[in-house]
Scaffold this motif. Structure first.
Motif, PDB file in Angstrom:
ATOM      1  N   GLY A 277       0.791  -1.217   0.000  1.00  0.00           N
ATOM      2  CA  GLY A 277       0.000   0.000   0.000  1.00  0.00           C
ATOM      3  C   GLY A 277       0.825   1.269   0.000  1.00  0.00           C
ATOM      4  O   GLY A 277       0.278   2.374  -0.118  1.00  0.00           O
ATOM      5  N   TYR A 278       2.158   1.138   0.124  1.00  0.00           N
ATOM      6  CA  TYR A 278       3.027   2.318   0.124  1.00  0.00           C
ATOM      7  C   TYR A 278       3.141   2.951  -1.253  1.00  0.00           C
ATOM      8  O   TYR A 278       3.222   4.166  -1.387  1.00  0.00           O
ATOM      9  N   ARG A 279       3.253   2.118  -2.284  1.00  0.00           N
ATOM     10  CA  ARG A 279       3.453   2.580  -3.654  1.00  0.00           C
ATOM     11  C   ARG A 279       2.700   1.650  -4.602  1.00  0.00           C
ATOM     12  O   ARG A 279       2.513   0.470  -4.302  1.00  0.00           O
ATOM     13  N   GLY A 280       2.286   2.164  -5.737  1.00  0.00           N
ATOM     14  CA  GLY A 280       1.667   1.311  -6.739  1.00  0.00           C
ATOM     15  C   GLY A 280       2.697   0.398  -7.363  1.00  0.00           C
ATOM     16  O   GLY A 280       3.673   0.867  -7.955  1.00  0.00           O
ATOM     17  N   LEU A 281       2.505  -0.913  -7.215  1.00  0.00           N
ATOM     18  CA  LEU A 281       3.462  -1.884  -7.733  1.00  0.00           C
ATOM     19  C   LEU A 281       2.930  -2.527  -9.010  1.00  0.00           C
ATOM     20  O   LEU A 281       1.730  -2.796  -9.122  1.00  0.00           O
ATOM     21  N   PRO A 282       3.792  -2.792  -9.983  1.00  0.00           N
ATOM     22  CA  PRO A 282       3.340  -3.431 -11.227  1.00  0.00           C
ATOM     23  C   PRO A 282       2.617  -4.743 -10.958  1.00  0.00           C
ATOM     24  O   PRO A 282       2.997  -5.512 -10.083  1.00  0.00           O
TER      25      PRO A 282
ATOM     26  N   LYS B 107      -5.043  -1.868  -0.220  1.00  0.00           N
ATOM     27  CA  LYS B 107      -4.176  -1.730   0.943  1.00  0.00           C
ATOM     28  C   LYS B 107      -3.800  -0.263   1.193  1.00  0.00           C
ATOM     29  O   LYS B 107      -3.704   0.176   2.344  1.00  0.00           O
ATOM     30  N   ALA B 108      -3.609   0.505   0.125  1.00  0.00           N
ATOM     31  CA  ALA B 108      -3.389   1.942   0.285  1.00  0.00           C
ATOM     32  C   ALA B 108      -4.614   2.598   0.914  1.00  0.00           C
ATOM     33  O   ALA B 108      -4.506   3.479   1.776  1.00  0.00           O
TER      34      ALA B 108
ATOM     35  N   ASN C 189       1.487  -3.846   8.484  1.00  0.00           N
ATOM     36  CA  ASN C 189       1.941  -3.787   7.097  1.00  0.00           C
ATOM     37  C   ASN C 189       3.012  -4.850   6.865  1.00  0.00           C
ATOM     38  O   ASN C 189       4.207  -4.603   7.034  1.00  0.00           O
ATOM     39  N   PRO C 190       2.591  -6.057   6.469  1.00  0.00           N
ATOM     40  CA  PRO C 190       3.573  -7.102   6.160  1.00  0.00           C
ATOM     41  C   PRO C 190       4.160  -6.919   4.766  1.00  0.00           C
ATOM     42  O   PRO C 190       3.566  -6.273   3.901  1.00  0.00           O
ATOM     43  N   GLY C 191       5.320  -7.549   4.576  1.00  0.00           N
ATOM     44  CA  GLY C 191       5.857  -7.714   3.236  1.00  0.00           C
ATOM     45  C   GLY C 191       5.338  -9.023   2.658  1.00  0.00           C
ATOM     46  O   GLY C 191       4.188  -9.396   2.876  1.00  0.00           O
ATOM     47  N   PHE C 192       6.194  -9.742   1.959  1.00  0.00           N
ATOM     48  CA  PHE C 192       5.785 -11.015   1.375  1.00  0.00           C
ATOM     49  C   PHE C 192       5.830 -12.109   2.443  1.00  0.00           C
ATOM     50  O   PHE C 192       6.848 -12.317   3.102  1.00  0.00           O
ATOM     51  N   VAL C 193       4.709 -12.789   2.626  1.00  0.00           N
ATOM     52  CA  VAL C 193       4.603 -13.907   3.567  1.00  0.00           C
ATOM     53  C   VAL C 193       4.098 -15.108   2.782  1.00  0.00           C
ATOM     54  O   VAL C 193       3.138 -14.999   2.016  1.00  0.00           O
TER      55      VAL C 193
END
Length: 249
Positions: free
Chosen positions: A139-144, A153-154, A178-182
């Protein structure tokens, strides 16, 4: 307080299932909610004195409100609510699908809104309680290839930031996870190498540690959180050049 009550929504698999076990081990009386009743029942068998099944659907606001009342009547006041239900599907431009945006928004975003509507009134009336919303570093930045998911999430991060000041003034803590990849059945859908991939056990441990501090945000793993935080600070032009490289990679 002996055996405080936690309501964990989105508990049937992944981080939620592991978090249920950790909360029970820590002495919480945990009400578990998800659509798949059979999975909740299986989970409760591991700790029947601490875990209770309350099946429900986050897309049903009236049903969630009824569950909140039932949990408080049967177990006691909810001191901790974790809104963890979520869905994910990667989507590239060639697969642009309006129905996918709608589905993820209904589960990931409106599902949390429905949970808040169900749990906030009693907490506000008591002047205490803690609510955790599972968002994502995505949710921090738009990811491809993550437009439908990342947008929800944003929105959750913005929602929590908007509501937190008023709730804090009434004694209710609202925070975001705010998790990363799990590694879960949802992230198994990805077809790229996921940086700093964590297990559900590691994620649940990070959340449990975060319960005991006052930070608005519980984010992990720290290296990926730092990386995404730095990307958040970049000027749009520079970030979008980096994102175009992600697409071509």
């Amino acid at each position: 307080m002996e055996s405080p009550v936690a309501w964990l929504i989105g508990a049937s698999s992944g981080i939620g299932a592991e978090l249920a076990r950790r909360l029970a081990d820590a002495g919480w009386q945990v009400a578990l909610t998800a659509r798949r009743a059979e999975r909740l029942e299986a989970l409760c068998q591991a700790s029947p004195a601490q875990l209770s099944s309350f099946p429900g659907d986050v897309t049903d606001p009236e049903g969630l409100a009824a569950l909140a009342a039932r949990i408080e009547a049967e177990l006691g006041p909810v001191e901790l609510c974790i809104l963890n239900a979520g869905d994910y599907e990667p989507m590239g431009l060639d697969d642009f699908d309006v129905s996918l945006f709608r589905r993820l928004m209904e589960v990931n975003y409106l599902g949390v809104v429905h949970g808040l509507a169900a749990v906030m009134p009693a907490m506000r009336a008591r002047g205490r309680g803690q609510i955790l919303i599972t968002a994502s570093l995505a949710g921090y930045r738009g990811l491809p290839r993550a437009a439908p998911y990342g947008a929800t999430k944003a929105a959750l991060i913005s929602l929590a930031e908007s509501l937190q000041p008023e709730l804090a003034a009434e004694g209710v803590r609202l925070r975001v996870i705010n998790p990363g990849f799990v590694k879960t059945p949802l992230t198994d859908k990805n077809r790229f190498e996921m940086p700093f991939l964590m297990t559900t056990e590691q994620a649940a441990e990070a959340i449990m540690k975060g319960l005991h501090n006052d930070a608005f945000e519980i984010r992990f793993p720290w290296r990926f959180a730092l990386m995404m935080g730095l990307l958040r600070l970049l000027p749009n032009g520079l970030y979008l050049r980096i994102a175009r490289r992600m697409v071509s990679a």
